[in-house]
Every structure is written in structure tokens, then in C-alpha cells.
Design a protein around this motif. Structure first.
Motif, PDB file in Angstrom:
ATOM      1  N   LEU A  23       0.717  -0.893   0.096  1.00  0.00           N
ATOM      2  CA  LEU A  23      -0.096  -0.068   0.029  1.00  0.00           C
ATOM      3  C   LEU A  23       0.951   1.210   0.243  1.00  0.00           C
ATOM      4  O   LEU A  23       0.508   2.236  -0.698  1.00  0.00           O
ATOM      5  CB  LEU A  23      -0.913   0.026   1.152  1.00  0.00           C
ATOM      6  N   GLY A  24       1.861   1.181   0.589  1.00  0.00           N
ATOM      7  CA  GLY A  24       2.888   2.384   0.662  1.00  0.00           C
ATOM      8  C   GLY A  24       3.484   2.639  -0.614  1.00  0.00           C
ATOM      9  O   GLY A  24       3.511   3.616  -1.116  1.00  0.00           O
ATOM     10  N   LEU A  25       4.162   1.483  -1.279  1.00  0.00           N
ATOM     11  CA  LEU A  25       4.462   1.776  -2.710  1.00  0.00           C
ATOM     12  C   LEU A  25       3.472   2.362  -3.417  1.00  0.00           C
ATOM     13  O   LEU A  25       3.776   3.052  -4.403  1.00  0.00           O
ATOM     14  CB  LEU A  25       4.992   0.038  -3.119  1.00  0.00           C
ATOM     15  N   HIS A  26       2.096   1.832  -3.432  1.00  0.00           N
ATOM     16  CA  HIS A  26       0.917   2.103  -4.298  1.00  0.00           C
ATOM     17  C   HIS A  26       0.962   3.646  -4.069  1.00  0.00           C
ATOM     18  O   HIS A  26       0.752   4.303  -4.952  1.00  0.00           O
ATOM     19  CB  HIS A  26      -0.361   1.577  -3.816  1.00  0.00           C
ATOM     20  N   HIS A  27       0.919   3.994  -2.706  1.00  0.00           N
ATOM     21  CA  HIS A  27       0.761   5.486  -2.678  1.00  0.00           C
ATOM     22  C   HIS A  27       1.708   6.395  -3.054  1.00  0.00           C
ATOM     23  O   HIS A  27       1.507   7.406  -3.608  1.00  0.00           O
ATOM     24  CB  HIS A  27       0.718   5.632  -0.814  1.00  0.00           C
ATOM     25  N   GLY A  32       2.940  10.181  -4.943  1.00  0.00           N
ATOM     26  CA  GLY A  32       4.035  10.974  -4.691  1.00  0.00           C
ATOM     27  C   GLY A  32       4.662  10.592  -3.425  1.00  0.00           C
ATOM     28  O   GLY A  32       3.791  10.164  -2.224  1.00  0.00           O
ATOM     29  N   PRO A  33       5.822  10.634  -3.265  1.00  0.00           N
ATOM     30  CA  PRO A  33       6.696  10.402  -1.947  1.00  0.00           C
ATOM     31  C   PRO A  33       6.232  11.324  -0.567  1.00  0.00           C
ATOM     32  O   PRO A  33       6.071  10.545   0.315  1.00  0.00           O
ATOM     33  CB  PRO A  33       8.126  10.527  -2.138  1.00  0.00           C
ATOM     34  N   PRO A  94       1.845  -5.418  -7.054  1.00  0.00           N
ATOM     35  CA  PRO A  94       1.632  -4.635  -6.391  1.00  0.00           C
ATOM     36  C   PRO A  94       0.023  -4.312  -5.912  1.00  0.00           C
ATOM     37  O   PRO A  94      -0.921  -4.859  -6.778  1.00  0.00           O
ATOM     38  CB  PRO A  94       1.749  -3.367  -7.493  1.00  0.00           C
ATOM     39  N   GLU A  95      -0.523  -3.892  -4.707  1.00  0.00           N
ATOM     40  CA  GLU A  95      -1.946  -4.001  -4.426  1.00  0.00           C
ATOM     41  C   GLU A  95      -2.611  -2.922  -5.290  1.00  0.00           C
ATOM     42  O   GLU A  95      -2.093  -1.677  -5.327  1.00  0.00           O
ATOM     43  CB  GLU A  95      -1.816  -3.520  -3.013  1.00  0.00           C
ATOM     44  N   ARG A  96      -3.500  -3.051  -5.931  1.00  0.00           N
ATOM     45  CA  ARG A  96      -4.471  -2.087  -6.515  1.00  0.00           C
ATOM     46  C   ARG A  96      -5.476  -1.550  -5.624  1.00  0.00           C
ATOM     47  O   ARG A  96      -6.714  -1.985  -5.520  1.00  0.00           O
ATOM     48  CB  ARG A  96      -5.090  -2.794  -7.614  1.00  0.00           C
ATOM     49  N   ALA A  97      -5.170  -0.882  -4.772  1.00  0.00           N
ATOM     50  CA  ALA A  97      -6.153  -0.170  -3.712  1.00  0.00           C
ATOM     51  C   ALA A  97      -7.102   0.815  -4.366  1.00  0.00           C
ATOM     52  O   ALA A  97      -6.526   1.618  -5.381  1.00  0.00           O
ATOM     53  CB  ALA A  97      -5.295   0.329  -2.819  1.00  0.00           C
ATOM     54  N   PRO A  98      -8.335   0.994  -4.099  1.00  0.00           N
ATOM     55  CA  PRO A  98      -9.201   2.106  -4.704  1.00  0.00           C
ATOM     56  C   PRO A  98      -8.452   3.317  -4.255  1.00  0.00           C
ATOM     57  O   PRO A  98      -7.856   3.509  -3.332  1.00  0.00           O
ATOM     58  CB  PRO A  98     -10.586   1.798  -3.755  1.00  0.00           C
ATOM     59  N   GLU A  99      -8.706   4.431  -5.303  1.00  0.00           N
ATOM     60  CA  GLU A  99      -8.417   5.609  -4.998  1.00  0.00           C
ATOM     61  C   GLU A  99      -8.927   6.483  -4.155  1.00  0.00           C
ATOM     62  O   GLU A  99      -8.292   7.424  -3.537  1.00  0.00           O
ATOM     63  CB  GLU A  99      -8.113   6.408  -6.505  1.00  0.00           C
ATOM     64  N   GLN A 100     -10.183   6.236  -3.676  1.00  0.00           N
ATOM     65  CA  GLN A 100     -10.993   7.038  -2.642  1.00  0.00           C
ATOM     66  C   GLN A 100     -10.414   6.983  -1.334  1.00  0.00           C
ATOM     67  O   GLN A 100      -9.817   5.864  -0.875  1.00  0.00           O
ATOM     68  CB  GLN A 100     -12.528   6.864  -3.092  1.00  0.00           C
ATOM     69  N   THR A 156       9.854   3.682   4.626  1.00  0.00           N
ATOM     70  CA  THR A 156      10.290   4.464   3.767  1.00  0.00           C
ATOM     71  C   THR A 156      11.161   4.050   2.492  1.00  0.00           C
ATOM     72  O   THR A 156      11.121   4.225   1.376  1.00  0.00           O
ATOM     73  CB  THR A 156      11.428   5.289   4.654  1.00  0.00           C
ATOM     74  N   GLY A 157      11.752   2.800   2.739  1.00  0.00           N
ATOM     75  CA  GLY A 157      12.314   1.854   1.707  1.00  0.00           C
ATOM     76  C   GLY A 157      11.317   1.660   0.523  1.00  0.00           C
ATOM     77  O   GLY A 157      11.708   1.748  -0.683  1.00  0.00           O
ATOM     78  N   TYR A 158      10.108   1.029   0.882  1.00  0.00           N
ATOM     79  CA  TYR A 158       9.198   0.814  -0.121  1.00  0.00           C
ATOM     80  C   TYR A 158       8.537   2.005  -0.772  1.00  0.00           C
ATOM     81  O   TYR A 158       8.259   2.031  -1.975  1.00  0.00           O
ATOM     82  CB  TYR A 158       7.970   0.055   0.623  1.00  0.00           C
ATOM     83  N   ILE A 159       8.633   3.308  -0.044  1.00  0.00           N
ATOM     84  CA  ILE A 159       8.057   4.360  -0.725  1.00  0.00           C
ATOM     85  C   ILE A 159       9.241   4.807  -1.712  1.00  0.00           C
ATOM     86  O   ILE A 159       8.832   5.595  -2.782  1.00  0.00           O
ATOM     87  CB  ILE A 159       7.873   5.613   0.619  1.00  0.00           C
ATOM     88  N   THR A 160      10.243   4.696  -1.332  1.00  0.00           N
ATOM     89  CA  THR A 160      11.439   4.828  -2.323  1.00  0.00           C
ATOM     90  C   THR A 160      11.254   4.431  -3.431  1.00  0.00           C
ATOM     91  O   THR A 160      11.679   4.669  -4.603  1.00  0.00           O
ATOM     92  CB  THR A 160      12.997   4.829  -1.557  1.00  0.00           C
ATOM     93  N   ILE A 161      10.904   2.953  -3.437  1.00  0.00           N
ATOM     94  CA  ILE A 161      10.947   2.256  -4.438  1.00  0.00           C
ATOM     95  C   ILE A 161       9.877   2.545  -5.437  1.00  0.00           C
ATOM     96  O   ILE A 161       9.714   2.736  -6.690  1.00  0.00           O
ATOM     97  CB  ILE A 161      10.721   0.594  -4.019  1.00  0.00           C
ATOM     98  N   GLY A 162       8.729   2.972  -4.668  1.00  0.00           N
ATOM     99  CA  GLY A 162       7.550   3.464  -5.317  1.00  0.00           C
ATOM    100  C   GLY A 162       7.859   4.651  -6.204  1.00  0.00           C
ATOM    101  O   GLY A 162       7.262   4.967  -7.402  1.00  0.00           O
ATOM    102  N   THR A 163       8.623   5.662  -5.306  1.00  0.00           N
ATOM    103  CA  THR A 163       8.943   6.779  -6.076  1.00  0.00           C
ATOM    104  C   THR A 163       9.670   6.574  -7.467  1.00  0.00           C
ATOM    105  O   THR A 163       9.491   7.317  -8.594  1.00  0.00           O
ATOM    106  CB  THR A 163       9.783   7.625  -5.210  1.00  0.00           C
TER     107      THR A 163
END
Length: 208
Positions: A23-27, A32-33, A94-100, A156-163
Motif C-alpha cells: 500500500l505504501g508503494l502504491h501511494h 508521490g513520496p 502491487p496492491e490495486r487499492a481504490p483511489e478514494q 520508507t524503503g518501499y516508498i522510495t521504490i514506489g517513487t
């Protein structure tokens, strides 16, 4: 040294692909980070609640029963082996979470209802408790705080990967290699903890 070893083990567990990490990666990919990092605080708040519950309810049990602590350690061995097996045999998507919905709220709700998180704080963290070191609830609180630091770093690592993915696609093959590396570390850790638990079955002079 004790806390350093625990931090390393916690980081390996926290890095395991799961609902909150994905979910963090998805966000990070979609929002954005900055927004993803803010959302991470929702996960940490949920885990803080879980740690407080463990300190309040599990500490006295562990302090009173060496057998209970040993059982929890073996549960942790099984849990780590299960996590490694899931990584080895289940491809990560990657998790396909709803945008809302606000990302912070989604992180909190995902964490507070996550069975994996409950097992971490009731089976993994108590493995590193040693009644000989002193007050068990205090140890649990300290270990919980260290785990939160590891979780924050892993998140934070997953967020970095997502970025990175947000800017340039990361191949599935590369992502899979990272997962397999994490699984190998978890499996090795399970073997080490199994050895520790087996050794702990032998009574130590002065301890009951």
C-alpha cells in the motif's frame, strides 16, 4: 548488541512484502513520496496501539511462565518459515487499492486489521524477551519501540521504490530478486531461532 540483533531481525521482517508495504508503494506511485510518507504515520500509529496491548496483557504471562515464552518462540519460528515460503512460491504484485479515501486512514485501517501485524507483536517480538534481563513489560515496550523504528525505515524503503517506479518502471524480475533475498534471510532467521528455542529447553541453573 541485543537490541542491534533485534533491530536487524526486525528490519528483515518489516521488509517482507505485505499489505501495508504494498500500500505504501502504491501511494508513492500514485500520490508521490510526500503523501505516502504522511500515510506511513497511520501504520505506525496502529502498531503503537498493538504494542501497548501486548505490553499490558502479554508481559505478565511471559514473566510468570518460561514455557509460555518457549511456545511463543516456536510459533515465531513457524511464522517466519511461513513468510519465507510465501515469498518463495507466491509472486509479488502491487496492491490495486481504490483511489478514494485518505492514504493515512487506509494505512491505519490496513495495519490495525492485519493478522500479520498481530503475529509480529505476539509471536516475533516476544522471542527476544529474556526474563533474566529484568522487567518483561519494560523489555516489550523497548523492543516495540525498536520495531517501530525498523518498520518506519522499511516503509520508507518501499516508498522510495514506489517513487522510482513513478519516474521509471522497475522490472518484475528485479522486484522478484529483492523478494527472494528477503525470503532467504527470513528462512535463515527461522533456523537460528529454532536452534535458540531448542537450546532453551535445557534448564539453566538458577532459572525455573
Amino acid at each position: 548488541m541485543w537490541l542491534a540483533v533485534f533491530f536487524g531481525a526486525s528490519l528483515a521482517v518489516a521488509l517482507t512484502p505485505g499489505a501495508n508495504n504494498l500500500l505504501g508503494l502504491h501511494h508513492a506511485v500514485h500520490h508521490g513520496p510526500t503523501r505516502a510518507t504522511t500515510a506511513l504515520s497511520g501504520r505506525l500509529a496502529a502498531f503503537t496501539i498493538m504494542i501497548a496491548a501486548v505490553v499490558a496483557g502479554l508481559g505478565p504471562v511471559l514473566a510468570a511462565s518460561h514455557t509460555a515464552l518457549l511456545i511463543i518462540k516456536w510459533l515465531g519460528v513457524v511464522y517466519l518459515t511461513y513468510l519465507a515460503a510465501r515469498i518463495f512460491f507466491t509472486p509479488t504484485h502491487p496492491e490495486r487499492a481504490p483511489e478514494q479515501g485518505h492514504p493515512l486512514r487506509k494505512e491505519f485501517l490496513t495495519a490495525i486489521t492485519n493478522p500479520k501485524a498481530l503475529l509480529i507483536f505476539t509471536a516475533f517480538v516476544p522471542q527476544f524477551v529474556d526474563p533474566a534481563r529484568g522487567d518483561v513489560p519494560t523489555q516489550l515496550a523497548l523492543l516495540g519501540a525498536v520495531y517501530l523504528a525498523a518498520e518506519a525505515l522499511a516503509g520508507t524503503g518501499y516508498i522510495t521504490i514506489g517513487t522510482i517506479i513513478r519516474k521509471a518502471d522497475l522490472t518484475k524480475k528485479a522486484r522478484r530478486r529483492l523478494d527472494l533475498g528477503t525470503g532467504t534471510v527470513l528462512l535463515a532467521m527461522a533456523g537460528l531461532l529454532a536452534t535458540t528455542a531448542t537450546t532453551a529447553t535445557t534448564p539453566t541453573p538458577g532459572r525455573t
